[in-house]
Design a protein around this motif. Structure first.
Motif, PDB file in Angstrom:
ATOM      1  N   THR A 105     -17.922   1.074  -6.032  1.00  0.00           N
ATOM      2  CA  THR A 105     -16.828   1.826  -5.384  1.00  0.00           C
ATOM      3  C   THR A 105     -15.909   0.735  -4.572  1.00  0.00           C
ATOM      4  OG1 THR A 105     -18.029   3.687  -5.554  1.00  0.00           O
ATOM      5  CG2 THR A 105     -16.613   3.778  -3.658  1.00  0.00           C
ATOM      6  N   ARG A 106     -16.650   0.041  -3.865  1.00  0.00           N
ATOM      7  CA  ARG A 106     -16.088  -0.824  -2.920  1.00  0.00           C
ATOM      8  C   ARG A 106     -14.927  -1.738  -3.944  1.00  0.00           C
ATOM      9  NH1 ARG A 106     -20.056  -3.191  -1.135  1.00  0.00           N
ATOM     10  NH2 ARG A 106     -19.973  -4.879  -2.601  1.00  0.00           N
ATOM     11  N   GLU A 107     -15.371  -2.275  -4.780  1.00  0.00           N
ATOM     12  CA  GLU A 107     -14.314  -3.185  -5.630  1.00  0.00           C
ATOM     13  C   GLU A 107     -13.315  -2.312  -6.174  1.00  0.00           C
ATOM     14  OE1 GLU A 107     -17.132  -4.546  -8.726  1.00  0.00           O
ATOM     15  OE2 GLU A 107     -17.947  -6.198  -6.987  1.00  0.00           O
ATOM     16  N   LEU A 108     -13.483  -0.965  -6.698  1.00  0.00           N
ATOM     17  CA  LEU A 108     -12.441  -0.438  -7.419  1.00  0.00           C
ATOM     18  C   LEU A 108     -11.519   0.111  -5.872  1.00  0.00           C
ATOM     19  CD1 LEU A 108     -11.277   1.267  -9.771  1.00  0.00           C
ATOM     20  CD2 LEU A 108     -12.322   3.118  -8.877  1.00  0.00           C
ATOM     21  N   GLY A 109     -11.840   0.417  -4.975  1.00  0.00           N
ATOM     22  CA  GLY A 109     -11.115   0.760  -3.628  1.00  0.00           C
ATOM     23  C   GLY A 109     -10.250  -0.643  -3.297  1.00  0.00           C
ATOM     24  N   GLU A 110     -10.678  -1.896  -3.529  1.00  0.00           N
ATOM     25  CA  GLU A 110     -10.154  -2.909  -3.146  1.00  0.00           C
ATOM     26  C   GLU A 110      -9.045  -3.314  -4.207  1.00  0.00           C
ATOM     27  OE1 GLU A 110     -13.059  -5.888  -3.106  1.00  0.00           O
ATOM     28  OE2 GLU A 110     -13.824  -5.460  -1.017  1.00  0.00           O
ATOM     29  N   ARG A 111      -9.284  -2.914  -5.540  1.00  0.00           N
ATOM     30  CA  ARG A 111      -8.187  -2.963  -6.533  1.00  0.00           C
ATOM     31  C   ARG A 111      -7.130  -2.103  -6.136  1.00  0.00           C
ATOM     32  NH1 ARG A 111     -10.680  -1.837 -11.956  1.00  0.00           N
ATOM     33  NH2 ARG A 111      -8.520  -2.039 -12.767  1.00  0.00           N
ATOM     34  N   ILE A 112      -7.229  -0.612  -5.743  1.00  0.00           N
ATOM     35  CA  ILE A 112      -6.164   0.077  -5.296  1.00  0.00           C
ATOM     36  C   ILE A 112      -5.605  -0.207  -4.133  1.00  0.00           C
ATOM     37  CG2 ILE A 112      -5.941   2.472  -4.691  1.00  0.00           C
ATOM     38  CD1 ILE A 112      -8.391   3.406  -6.376  1.00  0.00           C
ATOM     39  N   ALA A 113      -6.235  -0.865  -3.127  1.00  0.00           N
ATOM     40  CA  ALA A 113      -5.572  -1.390  -2.156  1.00  0.00           C
ATOM     41  C   ALA A 113      -4.478  -2.449  -2.285  1.00  0.00           C
ATOM     42  CB  ALA A 113      -6.628  -1.767  -1.037  1.00  0.00           C
ATOM     43  N   GLU A 114      -5.173  -3.384  -3.239  1.00  0.00           N
ATOM     44  CA  GLU A 114      -3.964  -4.758  -3.766  1.00  0.00           C
ATOM     45  C   GLU A 114      -2.852  -4.077  -4.356  1.00  0.00           C
ATOM     46  OE1 GLU A 114      -6.600  -6.970  -6.053  1.00  0.00           O
ATOM     47  OE2 GLU A 114      -7.971  -7.679  -4.277  1.00  0.00           O
TER      48      GLU A 114
ATOM     49  N   GLY B  77      -1.623  -1.013  -3.926  1.00  0.00           N
ATOM     50  CA  GLY B  77      -0.835  -0.362  -2.868  1.00  0.00           C
ATOM     51  C   GLY B  77      -0.035  -1.498  -1.966  1.00  0.00           C
ATOM     52  N   HIS B  78      -0.979  -2.459  -1.640  1.00  0.00           N
ATOM     53  CA  HIS B  78       0.047  -3.617  -1.086  1.00  0.00           C
ATOM     54  C   HIS B  78       1.369  -4.057  -1.672  1.00  0.00           C
ATOM     55  CE1 HIS B  78       0.920  -6.855   1.669  1.00  0.00           C
ATOM     56  NE2 HIS B  78       0.806  -7.717   0.811  1.00  0.00           N
TER      57      HIS B  78
ATOM     58  N   SER C  52       3.877  -1.679  -1.838  1.00  0.00           N
ATOM     59  CA  SER C  52       4.598  -1.658  -0.525  1.00  0.00           C
ATOM     60  C   SER C  52       5.630  -2.745  -0.518  1.00  0.00           C
ATOM     61  CB  SER C  52       3.571  -1.795   0.615  1.00  0.00           C
ATOM     62  OG  SER C  52       3.202  -3.004   0.822  1.00  0.00           O
ATOM     63  N   THR C  53       5.691  -3.782  -1.080  1.00  0.00           N
ATOM     64  CA  THR C  53       6.572  -4.927  -1.118  1.00  0.00           C
ATOM     65  C   THR C  53       7.395  -4.890  -2.327  1.00  0.00           C
ATOM     66  OG1 THR C  53       4.803  -6.418  -2.184  1.00  0.00           O
ATOM     67  CG2 THR C  53       5.107  -6.190   0.503  1.00  0.00           C
ATOM     68  N   ALA C  54       7.307  -3.639  -3.212  1.00  0.00           N
ATOM     69  CA  ALA C  54       8.084  -3.970  -4.321  1.00  0.00           C
ATOM     70  C   ALA C  54       9.441  -3.510  -4.040  1.00  0.00           C
ATOM     71  CB  ALA C  54       7.484  -3.028  -5.775  1.00  0.00           C
TER      72      ALA C  54
ATOM     73  N   VAL D 239       2.593   1.355 -10.368  1.00  0.00           N
ATOM     74  CA  VAL D 239       2.094   2.896 -10.575  1.00  0.00           C
ATOM     75  C   VAL D 239       1.378   3.209 -11.850  1.00  0.00           C
ATOM     76  CG1 VAL D 239       2.917   5.397 -10.480  1.00  0.00           C
ATOM     77  CG2 VAL D 239       3.715   3.688  -8.841  1.00  0.00           C
ATOM     78  N   GLY D 240       1.857   2.572 -12.977  1.00  0.00           N
ATOM     79  CA  GLY D 240       1.210   2.893 -14.211  1.00  0.00           C
ATOM     80  C   GLY D 240      -0.222   2.161 -14.285  1.00  0.00           C
ATOM     81  N   GLU D 241      -0.186   1.053 -13.507  1.00  0.00           N
ATOM     82  CA  GLU D 241      -1.710   0.469 -13.369  1.00  0.00           C
ATOM     83  C   GLU D 241      -2.692   1.690 -12.899  1.00  0.00           C
ATOM     84  OE1 GLU D 241      -2.352  -3.670 -12.095  1.00  0.00           O
ATOM     85  OE2 GLU D 241      -0.410  -4.164 -13.181  1.00  0.00           O
ATOM     86  N   LEU D 242      -2.059   1.913 -11.620  1.00  0.00           N
ATOM     87  CA  LEU D 242      -2.726   2.827 -10.711  1.00  0.00           C
ATOM     88  C   LEU D 242      -3.216   4.046 -11.498  1.00  0.00           C
ATOM     89  CD1 LEU D 242      -0.864   2.730  -7.277  1.00  0.00           C
ATOM     90  CD2 LEU D 242      -3.283   2.279  -7.702  1.00  0.00           C
TER      91      LEU D 242
END
Length: 412
Positions: A282-291, A293-294, A297-299, A309-312
């Motif tokens: 769960t933590r690792e997947l959350g970190e992937r999503i956060a990455e 997301g970051h 945010s800069t795209a 968004v396709g990867e998400l």
């Protein structure tokens, strides 16, 4: 196999099987039809309590966002979608009419082509939920008060359970079909799968004696590349953890498959406990999503944003199924199969890469169900014989005032 209602209130063997509504994907490429166990238990119950589970109508209400399934046997099941139903979806949902409701993922496939959980495709998951509720209601309407039922009485859950004690070739067996489902067509949420003893389901299990007997847990039909990458045919798969689970049930299942003349593989190192795997995943997947997301945010370009968004979308629709289906602390106790320690072993099916290349998502069929019934026809008497031998041994040991217990619930 001769199946009838038992006059006993508890069996000497248990068989449980669930459907995780919308639990199709997980991480590492795992994809499944998680309705197999529910379907087989429903087929067992139908032999002792005859009903028709053919779907006669599907009403997808565009105003309320609810889908209602009715069966030929008079059962009704209703489920809600979070984001409503379009008239086009309502038309597609009616394609389920005429199908057997016990094969609930196939029903969703026939109507919508495919199914995703985690809130991605809500109506197919709601249709699957309503279909299973209609099966349960069919038995309740036809045989009021003659079967044991219970509800998923935890926040956000809308599933139910139904069970009875059957005589399977003269062996008393407690069986339970379990629907694990989330409100809104979100799925999956399986904190009450397998033989997990919680809430109202736990009460129903105790009524059937499923809290204290060796139990066969029927799982899904799956493509599991991480575990079975070289598989070339459909095969039956028996699993347990030799440090925690029930070796007697495990052995009886393997013997049952071989006696049925069907292909078999087995593993006694599955479902490790106490490892923190679910919390870590769960933590690792959350970190992937956060990455991602970051990155988003800069795209600046449309191309970048579409890719991210396709990867998400893939993560949410597929990988997230591997961490949403069970609470992390509970997973440490019961593993991914929902197995109470010392009680059970798991029977499921596995499919090959060539199968998945064509079908994309497994579908549990009536023929698959017949094969599992043949396995049970052989495994149940084998397990009953082991139980009888254990009882005789305990009586012998008691005569000599020895400690007598380790046969039925061995940890290794």
């Amino acid at each position: 196999m001769k199946i009838s209602r038992s006059t006993l209130s508890r069996g000497i063997i248990g068989i449980t099987g669930h459907v995780g509504a919308g639990h199709v994907h997980t991480n590492f490429g795992f994809v499944q039809d998680d309705s197999a166990g529910f379907a087989v238990i429903a087929c067992l119950l139908r032999r002792a309590f005859p009903v028709s589970t053919v779907i006669t109508s599907v009403d997808a209400d565009t105003e309320t966002g609810t889908v209602t399934v009715r069966t030929e046997g008079g059962g009704t099941g209703t489920a809600q979608t979070r984001r409503g139903i379009t008239p086009y979806e309502a038309t597609l949902a009616r394609l389920a009419m005429g199908l057997d409701a016990v094969y609930s993922q196939h029903v969703a496939f026939a109507a919508f082509g495919r199914i995703y959980g985690q809130g991605v495709l809500e109506l197919p998951v709601a249709l699957q939920t309503a279909t299973c509720l209609a099966v349960i209601d069919t038995f309740e309407k036809r045989y009021p008060g003659q079967l044991i039922t219970g509800v998923e009485d935890m926040p956000g859950k809308v599933g139910k359970v139904i069970g009875a004690v059957l005589e399977i070739d003269a062996v008393p067996v407690s069986v339970m079909a379990i629907l694990n489902a989330s409100a809104g067509g979100l799925g999956p949420d399986e904190d009450l799968e397998g033989n997990i003893m919680l809430g109202d389901k736990g009460r129903a299990m105790k009524e059937l004696g499923l809290d204290a007997i060796p139990t066969i847990i029927l799982e899904g039909k799956a493509y599991a590349p991480a575990a079975l990458k070289d598989l070339t045919e459909e095969i039956f798969w028996v699993r347990m953890n030799k440090e925690v689970d029930n070796h007697t049930v495990f052995t009886a299942l393997v013997e049952g498959i071989k006696a049925a003349g069907l292909p078999c593989i087995s593993s006694d190192t599955a479902y490790p406990r106490g490892t923190g795997d679910m919390a870590r995943s769960t933590r690792e997947l959350g970190e992937r999503i956060a990455e991602l997301g970051h990155e988003l945010s800069t795209a600046t370009t449309s191309r970048e944003k579409v890719r991210i968004v396709g990867e998400l979308a893939v993560i949410v629709s597929q990988d997230a199924g591997g961490i949403t289906f069970m609470s992390s602390d509970l997973h440490d106790v019961v593993g991914g199969g929902g197995i109470m320690p010392g009680m059970a072993a798991v029977l499921s099916m596995a499919v090959s890469e060539s199968y998945i290349n064509t079908w994309k998502i497994p579908s549990f069929t009536a023929q698959d169900s017949e094969n599992i019934l043949i396995i049970l026809e052989n495994a149940v008497p084998a397990l009953a014989a082991k139980i009888e031998a254990a009882q005789e041994e305990m009586e012998r040991r008691a005569t000599f005032k020895e400690d007598a217990f380790d046969f039925l619930f061995p940890s290794k």
